[in-house]
Design a protein around this motif. Sequence first.
Motif, PDB file in Angstrom:
ATOM      1  N   ARG A 153      -8.249  23.820  30.291  1.00 48.17           N
ATOM      2  CA  ARG A 153      -7.309  22.973  30.912  1.00 48.17           C
ATOM      3  C   ARG A 153      -6.483  22.831  29.616  1.00 48.17           C
ATOM      4  O   ARG A 153      -6.863  22.691  28.361  1.00 48.17           O
ATOM      5  CB  ARG A 153      -8.067  21.896  31.468  1.00 48.17           C
ATOM      6  CG  ARG A 153      -8.606  21.689  32.512  1.00 48.17           C
ATOM      7  CD  ARG A 153      -8.990  20.712  33.414  1.00 48.17           C
ATOM      8  NE  ARG A 153      -8.923  19.331  32.543  1.00 48.17           N
ATOM      9  CZ  ARG A 153      -8.725  18.098  32.953  1.00 48.17           C
ATOM     10  NH1 ARG A 153      -8.180  18.072  34.349  1.00 48.17           N
ATOM     11  NH2 ARG A 153      -8.778  17.011  32.289  1.00 48.17           N
ATOM     12  N   ILE A 154      -5.205  22.360  30.117  1.00 50.35           N
ATOM     13  CA  ILE A 154      -4.045  22.030  28.971  1.00 50.35           C
ATOM     14  C   ILE A 154      -3.647  20.574  29.610  1.00 50.35           C
ATOM     15  O   ILE A 154      -3.276  20.752  30.801  1.00 50.35           O
ATOM     16  CB  ILE A 154      -3.056  23.100  28.845  1.00 50.35           C
ATOM     17  CG1 ILE A 154      -3.531  24.243  28.232  1.00 50.35           C
ATOM     18  CG2 ILE A 154      -1.864  22.442  28.131  1.00 50.35           C
ATOM     19  CD1 ILE A 154      -2.505  25.353  28.194  1.00 50.35           C
ATOM     20  N   LEU A 155      -3.593  19.527  28.961  1.00 48.80           N
ATOM     21  CA  LEU A 155      -3.102  18.355  29.194  1.00 48.80           C
ATOM     22  C   LEU A 155      -2.058  17.787  28.481  1.00 48.80           C
ATOM     23  O   LEU A 155      -2.027  17.949  27.183  1.00 48.80           O
ATOM     24  CB  LEU A 155      -4.279  17.088  29.153  1.00 48.80           C
ATOM     25  CG  LEU A 155      -5.538  17.626  30.095  1.00 48.80           C
ATOM     26  CD1 LEU A 155      -6.570  16.496  29.644  1.00 48.80           C
ATOM     27  CD2 LEU A 155      -5.150  17.678  31.392  1.00 48.80           C
ATOM     28  N   LEU A 156      -0.923  17.082  29.019  1.00 53.27           N
ATOM     29  CA  LEU A 156       0.107  16.614  28.546  1.00 53.27           C
ATOM     30  C   LEU A 156      -0.334  15.139  27.955  1.00 53.27           C
ATOM     31  O   LEU A 156      -0.551  14.374  29.157  1.00 53.27           O
ATOM     32  CB  LEU A 156       1.448  16.690  29.077  1.00 53.27           C
ATOM     33  CG  LEU A 156       2.534  15.754  28.559  1.00 53.27           C
ATOM     34  CD1 LEU A 156       3.029  16.500  27.148  1.00 53.27           C
ATOM     35  CD2 LEU A 156       3.844  15.821  29.676  1.00 53.27           C
ATOM     36  N   ASP A 157      -0.263  14.666  26.863  1.00 53.76           N
ATOM     37  CA  ASP A 157      -0.749  13.062  26.465  1.00 53.76           C
ATOM     38  C   ASP A 157      -2.015  12.792  26.942  1.00 53.76           C
ATOM     39  O   ASP A 157      -2.211  11.731  27.288  1.00 53.76           O
ATOM     40  CB  ASP A 157       0.603  12.260  27.066  1.00 53.76           C
ATOM     41  CG  ASP A 157       1.838  12.361  26.405  1.00 53.76           C
ATOM     42  OD1 ASP A 157       1.759  12.754  25.201  1.00 53.76           O
ATOM     43  OD2 ASP A 157       2.914  12.091  27.173  1.00 53.76           O
ATOM     44  N   GLY A 158      -3.053  13.904  27.027  1.00 57.47           N
ATOM     45  CA  GLY A 158      -4.268  13.426  27.696  1.00 57.47           C
ATOM     46  C   GLY A 158      -4.417  13.174  28.807  1.00 57.47           C
ATOM     47  O   GLY A 158      -5.572  12.754  29.270  1.00 57.47           O
ATOM     48  N   VAL A 159      -3.335  13.121  29.777  1.00 61.01           N
ATOM     49  CA  VAL A 159      -3.364  12.930  31.132  1.00 61.01           C
ATOM     50  C   VAL A 159      -2.930  13.822  32.156  1.00 61.01           C
ATOM     51  O   VAL A 159      -3.571  14.238  32.893  1.00 61.01           O
ATOM     52  CB  VAL A 159      -2.589  11.508  31.092  1.00 61.01           C
ATOM     53  CG1 VAL A 159      -2.516  10.955  32.652  1.00 61.01           C
ATOM     54  CG2 VAL A 159      -3.023  10.546  30.267  1.00 61.01           C
ATOM     55  N   LYS A 160      -1.607  14.195  31.895  1.00 58.11           N
ATOM     56  CA  LYS A 160      -1.052  15.415  32.809  1.00 58.11           C
ATOM     57  C   LYS A 160      -1.440  16.608  32.937  1.00 58.11           C
ATOM     58  O   LYS A 160      -1.350  17.039  31.693  1.00 58.11           O
ATOM     59  CB  LYS A 160       0.617  14.973  32.866  1.00 58.11           C
ATOM     60  CG  LYS A 160       1.276  15.945  33.955  1.00 58.11           C
ATOM     61  CD  LYS A 160       2.845  15.690  33.797  1.00 58.11           C
ATOM     62  CE  LYS A 160       3.425  16.660  34.824  1.00 58.11           C
ATOM     63  NZ  LYS A 160       4.837  16.661  34.665  1.00 58.11           N
ATOM     64  N   GLU A 161      -2.165  17.182  33.704  1.00 51.75           N
ATOM     65  CA  GLU A 161      -2.327  18.354  33.625  1.00 51.75           C
ATOM     66  C   GLU A 161      -1.332  19.409  33.850  1.00 51.75           C
ATOM     67  O   GLU A 161      -0.633  19.585  34.834  1.00 51.75           O
ATOM     68  CB  GLU A 161      -3.533  18.747  34.800  1.00 51.75           C
ATOM     69  CG  GLU A 161      -4.336  20.131  34.840  1.00 51.75           C
ATOM     70  CD  GLU A 161      -5.475  20.098  35.810  1.00 51.75           C
ATOM     71  OE1 GLU A 161      -6.303  20.093  35.460  1.00 51.75           O
ATOM     72  OE2 GLU A 161      -4.995  20.554  36.993  1.00 51.75           O
ATOM     73  N   LEU A 162      -1.218  20.271  32.738  1.00 52.52           N
ATOM     74  CA  LEU A 162      -0.200  21.322  32.898  1.00 52.52           C
ATOM     75  C   LEU A 162      -0.702  22.602  33.283  1.00 52.52           C
ATOM     76  O   LEU A 162       0.194  23.378  33.702  1.00 52.52           O
ATOM     77  CB  LEU A 162       0.419  21.712  31.314  1.00 52.52           C
ATOM     78  CG  LEU A 162       1.077  20.215  30.864  1.00 52.52           C
ATOM     79  CD1 LEU A 162       1.627  20.546  29.542  1.00 52.52           C
ATOM     80  CD2 LEU A 162       2.201  19.718  31.834  1.00 52.52           C
ATOM     81  N   ALA A 163      -2.049  22.883  32.871  1.00 47.38           N
ATOM     82  CA  ALA A 163      -2.494  23.947  33.413  1.00 47.38           C
ATOM     83  C   ALA A 163      -3.962  23.958  33.642  1.00 47.38           C
ATOM     84  O   ALA A 163      -4.721  23.315  32.780  1.00 47.38           O
ATOM     85  CB  ALA A 163      -1.999  25.229  32.395  1.00 47.38           C
ATOM     86  N   ALA A 164      -4.657  24.971  34.624  1.00 47.40           N
ATOM     87  CA  ALA A 164      -6.353  24.715  34.674  1.00 47.40           C
ATOM     88  C   ALA A 164      -6.525  26.083  35.074  1.00 47.40           C
ATOM     89  O   ALA A 164      -5.842  26.580  36.237  1.00 47.40           O
ATOM     90  CB  ALA A 164      -6.742  23.679  35.282  1.00 47.40           C
ATOM     91  N   LYS A 165      -7.532  26.690  34.834  1.00 45.07           N
ATOM     92  CA  LYS A 165      -8.067  28.123  35.325  1.00 45.07           C
ATOM     93  C   LYS A 165      -9.621  28.272  35.149  1.00 45.07           C
ATOM     94  O   LYS A 165     -10.088  27.597  33.929  1.00 45.07           O
ATOM     95  CB  LYS A 165      -7.110  29.116  34.508  1.00 45.07           C
ATOM     96  CG  LYS A 165      -7.566  30.480  35.144  1.00 45.07           C
ATOM     97  CD  LYS A 165      -6.824  31.512  34.824  1.00 45.07           C
ATOM     98  CE  LYS A 165      -6.989  32.943  35.342  1.00 45.07           C
ATOM     99  NZ  LYS A 165      -6.089  33.940  34.852  1.00 45.07           N
ATOM    100  N   THR A 166     -10.437  28.525  35.849  1.00 45.50           N
ATOM    101  CA  THR A 166     -11.735  29.049  35.813  1.00 45.50           C
ATOM    102  C   THR A 166     -11.880  30.495  35.736  1.00 45.50           C
ATOM    103  O   THR A 166     -11.322  31.277  36.656  1.00 45.50           O
ATOM    104  CB  THR A 166     -12.504  28.475  36.956  1.00 45.50           C
ATOM    105  OG1 THR A 166     -12.597  26.904  37.001  1.00 45.50           O
ATOM    106  CG2 THR A 166     -13.946  28.823  36.682  1.00 45.50           C
TER     107      THR A 166
END
Length: 133
Positions: free
Chosen positions: A105-118
Amino acid sequence: MKTLLVVLAVLGVVGGGTVLLVNHFGGWTTLTGKAWAITYEVSAEPAETLAEVTYAESATRYRNQRPQTVTTEKPLPWQLEVVVNARETAKVSATPRGAQALTCRILLDGVKELAAKTGKPGETVTCDAALGA
């Protein structure tokens, strides 16, 4: 008249010093100051395992340069906060040491998810997100 000459001399020194300082750091176009606080996360199923993790981070937020790539082996779950300059790509990938399925996962400011993959069991998983200006 004397005061005016002193003021002009001071302005000349300050202005010239500013130009020299900016040129020392690569010029006006390389000083951006705009960067994003990014959190990378990698987790696994089963939860505790080792994985080879590669991620991008900017060396400094004050220079317009491509993020450097870092590869390391870390126990999972893994999380890291970095800075990535504007107009660059935040990227994290992980390769399991066994048949685990990894999630990134990549989060912006520790909150908004920018990307996620399994990913599939035993395969590398990659998340990336292009960052705006």
